[in-house]
Design a protein around this motif. Structure first.
Motif, PDB file in Angstrom:
ATOM      1  N   SER A 291      41.629 -15.363  28.447  1.00  0.00           N
ATOM      2  CA  SER A 291      42.469 -14.780  29.481  1.00  0.00           C
ATOM      3  C   SER A 291      43.941 -15.159  29.286  1.00  0.00           C
ATOM      4  O   SER A 291      44.824 -14.311  29.374  1.00  0.00           O
ATOM      5  CB  SER A 291      41.993 -15.236  30.868  1.00  0.00           C
ATOM      6  N   ILE A 292      44.187 -16.426  28.985  1.00  0.00           N
ATOM      7  CA  ILE A 292      45.561 -16.894  28.789  1.00  0.00           C
ATOM      8  C   ILE A 292      46.171 -16.285  27.530  1.00  0.00           C
ATOM      9  O   ILE A 292      47.309 -15.814  27.534  1.00  0.00           O
ATOM     10  CB  ILE A 292      45.598 -18.433  28.727  1.00  0.00           C
ATOM     11  N   MET A 293      45.405 -16.273  26.446  1.00  0.00           N
ATOM     12  CA  MET A 293      45.945 -15.820  25.169  1.00  0.00           C
ATOM     13  C   MET A 293      46.050 -14.297  25.055  1.00  0.00           C
ATOM     14  O   MET A 293      46.961 -13.786  24.413  1.00  0.00           O
ATOM     15  CB  MET A 293      45.084 -16.357  24.026  1.00  0.00           C
ATOM     16  N   ASN A 294      45.124 -13.575  25.703  1.00  0.00           N
ATOM     17  CA  ASN A 294      45.050 -12.128  25.502  1.00  0.00           C
ATOM     18  C   ASN A 294      45.200 -11.312  26.776  1.00  0.00           C
ATOM     19  O   ASN A 294      44.918 -10.118  26.779  1.00  0.00           O
ATOM     20  CB  ASN A 294      43.716 -11.772  24.822  1.00  0.00           C
ATOM     21  N   ASN A 295      45.593 -11.967  27.876  1.00  0.00           N
ATOM     22  CA  ASN A 295      45.799 -11.287  29.150  1.00  0.00           C
ATOM     23  C   ASN A 295      44.558 -10.499  29.575  1.00  0.00           C
ATOM     24  O   ASN A 295      44.629  -9.340  29.961  1.00  0.00           O
ATOM     25  CB  ASN A 295      47.032 -10.375  29.081  1.00  0.00           C
TER      26      ASN A 295
END
Length: 140
Positions: free
Chosen positions: A56-60
């Motif tokens: 979620s953080i890295m790839n939205n």
């Protein structure tokens, strides 16, 4: 080399808490202040929720099965607490604590004994994926 992985087949409850990165606040200790808190009823182990948070953080990418909670909500059956550490201009870090939910009675003094929560991971989302991703082929 033999590698042992922990697999969880029952509901593994977890909380995800958001904290601000500040000087003097250790990533490997529970912070005094959090700004938001979410609850995950199942699949809260690092190989499940941990990888989802990193993705979620890295790839939205959105997270499924997350419930917003009041900051004062407490659970007696948590197995993990995650902290997402953020501040403007700084890289996001993640801490994972394994929670001692299995208190026992001391045979000598007959008092309830618990151990402290154990910090099992501190690092960036990419380091979390590197540590906990079970499938290491190119297909993900």
């Amino acid at each position: 080399m033999l590698i042992t992985k922990k697999y969880n087949f029952m509901s593994t409850r977890a909380q995800v808490r958001f904290a601000t990165r500040e000087d003097g606040v250790s990533f490997s200790e529970h912070p005094e202040k959090i700004h938001a808190q979410f609850y995950k009823h199942s699949d809260g182990y690092p190989e499940g929720l941990g990888l989802d948070i990193a993705d979620s953080i890295m790839n939205n990418v959105g997270l499924n099965g997350i419930e917003i909670e009041p900051l004062t909500a407490k659970h007696g059956d948590l197995e993990y607490i995650y902290y997402i550490w953020q501040a403007p201009g700084k890289e996001t870090w993640i801490s994972i604590f394994e929670i001692d939910t299995y208190a026992s009675v001391c045979e000598t003094c007959e008092q309830w004994v618990t151990t402290e929560d154990k910090c099992i991971f501190v690092g960036t989302p990419s380091k979390l994926i590197e540590k906990y991703k079970l499938n290491t082929n190119n297909d993900g």
